[in-house]
Scaffold this motif. Structure first.
Motif, PDB file in Angstrom:
ATOM      1  N   ALA A  14       5.246 100.319  49.258  1.00 32.66           N
ATOM      2  CA  ALA A  14       4.363 100.789  48.185  1.00 32.66           C
ATOM      3  C   ALA A  14       5.141 101.611  47.170  1.00 32.66           C
ATOM      4  N   LYS A  15       4.721 101.513  45.924  1.00 25.51           N
ATOM      5  CA  LYS A  15       5.270 102.365  44.870  1.00 25.51           C
ATOM      6  C   LYS A  15       4.488 103.670  44.859  1.00 25.51           C
ATOM      7  N   PRO A  16       5.093 104.817  44.529  1.00 24.62           N
ATOM      8  CA  PRO A  16       6.501 105.012  44.187  1.00 24.62           C
ATOM      9  C   PRO A  16       7.416 104.716  45.375  1.00 24.62           C
ATOM     10  N   VAL A  17       8.510 104.026  45.098  1.00 32.93           N
ATOM     11  CA  VAL A  17       9.412 103.562  46.148  1.00 32.93           C
ATOM     12  C   VAL A  17      10.216 104.729  46.711  1.00 32.93           C
ATOM     13  N   ASP A  18      10.184 104.863  48.045  1.00 29.13           N
ATOM     14  CA  ASP A  18      11.054 105.822  48.720  1.00 29.13           C
ATOM     15  C   ASP A  18      12.396 105.132  48.938  1.00 29.13           C
ATOM     16  N   GLU A  19      13.483 105.680  48.341  1.00 31.07           N
ATOM     17  CA  GLU A  19      14.758 104.969  48.343  1.00 31.07           C
ATOM     18  C   GLU A  19      15.316 104.756  49.746  1.00 31.07           C
ATOM     19  N   ARG A  20      15.135 105.757  50.643  1.00 30.76           N
ATOM     20  CA  ARG A  20      15.660 105.595  51.997  1.00 30.76           C
ATOM     21  C   ARG A  20      14.896 104.502  52.740  1.00 30.76           C
ATOM     22  N   LEU A  21      13.569 104.466  52.540  1.00 28.39           N
ATOM     23  CA  LEU A  21      12.760 103.437  53.183  1.00 28.39           C
ATOM     24  C   LEU A  21      13.109 102.058  52.636  1.00 28.39           C
ATOM     25  N   LEU A  22      13.312 101.958  51.310  1.00 27.46           N
ATOM     26  CA  LEU A  22      13.706 100.693  50.701  1.00 27.46           C
ATOM     27  C   LEU A  22      15.031 100.207  51.281  1.00 27.46           C
ATOM     28  N   TYR A  23      16.005 101.110  51.357  1.00 24.91           N
ATOM     29  CA  TYR A  23      17.318 100.745  51.906  1.00 24.91           C
ATOM     30  C   TYR A  23      17.181 100.265  53.352  1.00 24.91           C
ATOM     31  N   SER A  24      16.378 100.990  54.130  1.00 21.77           N
ATOM     32  CA  SER A  24      16.204 100.641  55.538  1.00 21.77           C
ATOM     33  C   SER A  24      15.562  99.273  55.694  1.00 21.77           C
ATOM     34  N   LYS A  25      14.546  98.996  54.879  1.00 17.18           N
ATOM     35  CA  LYS A  25      13.882  97.692  54.974  1.00 17.18           C
ATOM     36  C   LYS A  25      14.821  96.552  54.572  1.00 17.18           C
ATOM     37  N   ILE A  26      15.609  96.779  53.527  1.00 20.19           N
ATOM     38  CA  ILE A  26      16.570  95.750  53.112  1.00 20.19           C
ATOM     39  C   ILE A  26      17.577  95.496  54.227  1.00 20.19           C
ATOM     40  N   MET A  27      18.131  96.588  54.796  1.00 24.11           N
ATOM     41  CA  MET A  27      19.160  96.438  55.827  1.00 24.11           C
ATOM     42  C   MET A  27      18.599  95.796  57.093  1.00 24.11           C
ATOM     43  N   SER A  28      17.311  96.054  57.385  1.00 23.93           N
ATOM     44  CA  SER A  28      16.725  95.462  58.593  1.00 23.93           C
ATOM     45  C   SER A  28      16.519  93.956  58.446  1.00 23.93           C
ATOM     46  N   ALA A  78       7.737  93.693  70.350  1.00 21.84           N
ATOM     47  CA  ALA A  78       7.201  94.294  69.130  1.00 21.84           C
ATOM     48  C   ALA A  78       7.742  93.589  67.912  1.00 21.84           C
ATOM     49  N   GLU A  79       6.929  93.568  66.855  1.00 21.93           N
ATOM     50  CA  GLU A  79       7.422  93.031  65.588  1.00 21.93           C
ATOM     51  C   GLU A  79       8.529  93.925  65.064  1.00 21.93           C
ATOM     52  N   LEU A  80       9.386  93.332  64.243  1.00 22.69           N
ATOM     53  CA  LEU A  80      10.516  94.084  63.693  1.00 22.69           C
ATOM     54  C   LEU A  80      10.013  95.310  62.958  1.00 22.69           C
ATOM     55  N   GLU A  81      10.500  96.458  63.378  1.00 23.53           N
ATOM     56  CA  GLU A  81      10.101  97.701  62.726  1.00 23.53           C
ATOM     57  C   GLU A  81      11.265  98.285  61.969  1.00 23.53           C
TER      58      GLU A  81
END
Length: 669
Positions: free
Chosen positions: A512-526, A396-399
């Motif tokens: 997508a905006k409005p940015v969900d902060e937890r999702l943003l953090y998760s994507k950065i960390m991944s 699977a692609e990185l999720e």
């Protein structure tokens, strides 16, 4: 006889006070002679202050109020005339003005009785309803126009669809960009120390913002389906991880309503499947969102089970069951139609567009699936759909899984490429909360210059920018600079952004905006795998205890909010030094000119900076008094002394903060 008159007077008074609407009696000269408690509440002034004053001065348009008052004398009465009352603190209340003359036993006019009915909520609800209808009519109107033109000329129809999509694309971007700031900063402020009232108001703002985003998304998705623009991906993904990550988004809402979330997942389902995980998320998101909305007690069950499989594909049934209000039998066959809800009262009680289930159906059936509903009134509903997915041996692609904030991981350098100042400040605040280092570039061209001068771990790239947009900048970074730095697209334009286009130019992901902060953090960390690296405590005192007592400023709160980040502290101090002198000048000039509106405005803008810069709350209270006097234009003789004190403290604060700025600058070079 005297007792009877006294009893009659008391009875009349009790009737007046029983009115929830402001009730006022006014003399023929326009002076207030009596009022009820509702009038005192809506103006914020005591009975003694109101009695004998000009009635017209408590409206935002005194001249208009006076004209209506005169009309009462001319006609004998006036009904439902719209005006706006002003509270002493500046709060405005929309009212419908009803008035009639009252006379003595001989028929002589003694004055006027006024009843002002508060219609603020009705006006707001009417406005919201009108806006919702306009959005819906706009989307369907454009779609119908495109369809009718297609029957007469294919070329004209195609042009109309393109124009519609461009319009919706622009509308989406223009609406979602300010909504990003509204929702984002509301979340930021909610994390600060607030009293219960402030939390209540901010939560109301956030809920309204979230509702508006849902409305916009529904209409844009419907338009996309109608115009044939809806496409489906075929990418490998892990179904279990995908479902789990999506359900995380509902945890807070479900906890708030004291509901139970039950997840049932069939272990026989293949680990990796081929399909469109984004559209699958959207289907389940709509169904779970509906379940949460219409359920006040009990549980919500999300089940995923394998129906059948062969060597090539797996057929899976997804079901969302709630213990909510249920759907009447006579509405079941219409529930998947556009703009349909279970009853006429559903939208009024629960909100929404009636588009969610229509979109679900149009996402399921084009993929060869089917959707079903079972329901009983007051017992609950089950929405289920069946989809088939291809099987694969590929990985699977990185999720992105939602991960908790790890405050120890701080040595991540982020370049934010964004042209809108509000969004820049919001991203700064979010990244500061994560403990990351960040730089800002106003467009792609500046971003490339920064990349050539400094190294970063990841880029957050807006797509619509002047000079060089996000796609152009990414192509340059990948092809000209030969850099593999992770790039996440940030966009409000949900109608034109798709994973294929982002991937084509070399982007790793998008949010997508409005940015969900937890999702943003998760994507950065991944995308950024950084080792834990604890920096030594580099915070430096910018003031010593001996001088602190004699200062009028205290930067303790500012240091706390900025986490003692020297650059951010310097930026905040610079903003204060830039805005304060002009506000002081405006305050002095408006006092001299007796321009009370300008005085109110200038002082209002100064108030927030007192607490930020640690200036005594006494001066904040002085400023609020000036606001009050400027608004009511009473006790104006006390204003000059207060203005002088505010000018003195602001001048001292500017001098001290200039010194602090230089100290921070010199100690961090």
């Amino acid at each position: 006889m005297e007792a009877a008159r006294r009893h009659e007077s008391q009875y009349a008074r009790s009737l007046i006070e029983a009115s929830l609407d402001p009730l006022i009696t006014i003399s023929t000269e326009g002076k207030i002679t009596d009022m009820n408690e509702a009038t005192i509440n809506i103006t914020g002034l005591k009975k003694e202050k109101l009695t004998g004053t000009d009635f017209f001065n408590y409206f935002t348009e005194p001249q208009k109020a006076q004209e209506v008052y005169q009309e009462v004398f001319a006609k004998g009465s006036v009904a439902d005339f719209p005006l706006t009352l002003r509270h002493k603190d500046g709060k405005l209340t929309d009212v419908l003005f009803n008035g009639s003359v009252y006379k003595d036993d001989r028929g002589n006019v003694l004055g006027v009785v006024i009843v002002a009915r508060d219609v603020t909520d009705q006006k707001r609800i009417a406005t919201e309803l009108t806006e919702a209808k306009v959005f819906a009519e706009l989307a369907t109107g454009i779609a119908e126009e495109a369809k009718s033109k297609a029957e007469s000329a294919t070329r004209i129809a195609e042009d109309a669809v393109k124009a519609k999509q461009q319009f919706l694309s622009n509308m989406s971007h223009e609406i979602r960009t300010p909504m990003n700031a509204i929702i984002g900063f509301t979340k930021v402020v909610l994390k600060t120390e607030l009293n219960e009232k402030q939390k209540e108001y901010l939560n109301a703002i956030k809920i309204s913002g979230d509702a508006l985003i849902v409305l916009i998304n529904d209409i844009l998705d419907l338009a996309k389906v109608d115009s044939g623009k809806m496409t489906f991906e075929h990418t490998p993904f892990k179904l279990a991880a995908s479902i789990s990550a999506m359900l995380h988004l509902f945890e807070t809402k479900i906890q708030e309503k004291n509901l139970e979330l039950v997840k049932e997942y069939d272990s026989k389902i293949p680990e990796v499947l081929v399909g469109d995980p984004v559209r699958l998320h959207q289907i389940i998101l709509n169904l779970v969102s509906n379940a949460v909305k219409f359920t006040t007690k009990g549980k919500i069950t999300v089940s995923v089970r394998l129906l059948s499989e062969d060597e090539a594909k797996a057929t899976i049934e997804f079901a969302v069951t709630d213990t909510g209000i249920g759907i009447p039998k006579n509405r079941m066959e219409h529930i998947f139609e556009n703009f349909q809800q279970a009853s006429s009262g559903t939208a009024r009680l629960y909100g929404g567009t009636g588009l969610g289930l229509a979109i679900v159906k149009q996402l399921v059936e084009p993929q060869g699936g089917s959707i079903h509903v079972k329901s009983k009134i007051d017992e609950g509903s089950t929405f289920s759909f069946i989809l088939s997915f291809l099987k694969t041996k590929a990985g699977a692609e990185l999720e992105t899984e939602i991960v908790a904030l790890d405050t120890e991981i701080k040595n991540i350098k982020v370049l934010v490429v964004e042209d809108i100042a509000l969004n820049q400040l919001l991203m700064k605040t979010l990244l500061d909360d994560f403990g990351f280092e960040r730089d800002i570039a106003n467009n792609g061209k500046i971003a490339i210059e920064k990349l050539e001068a400094k190294s970063y771990d990841i880029i957050l790239m807006d797509l619509q920018m002047p000079e060089m947009n996000g796609f152009e900048a990414t192509e340059y970074i990948r092809n000209k600079m030969n850099s593999n730095i992770p790039i996440i697209a940030l966009t409000a334009d949900v109608t034109t952004v798709d994973l294929a286009k982002c991937k084509a130019v070399g982007m790793n992901d998008y949010i997508a905006k409005p940015v969900d902060e937890r999702l943003l953090y998760s994507k950065i960390m991944s995308l950024v795998k950084k080792p834990i690296f604890l920096k030594p405590d580099a915070s430096k005192k910018v003031e010593n205890d001996a001088t602190k007592k004699s200062k009028c400023t205290d930067l303790h709160y500012l240091a706390h909010r900025t986490k003692s980040d020297p650059a951010l502290m310097m930026e905040m101090i610079s903003l204060y030094l830039e805005q304060t002198p002009p506000l002081v000048s405006a305050m002095k000039k408006s006092l001299k000119d007796k321009d009370w509106d300008l005085l109110h405005s200038a002082v209002h803008k100064m108030i927030p900076s007192f607490s930020i810069m640690g200036i005594s709350v006494d001066f904040e209270n002085m400023a609020k008094k000036v606001q009050e006097y400027a608004c009511t234009q009473q006790q104006t003789e006390g204003i000059p002394d207060l203005v002088l004190k505010l000018e003195t403290i602001c001048t001292r604060a500017c001098e001290e903060l200039e010194e602090e700025f230089n100290i921070i600058k010199n100690t961090n070079q």
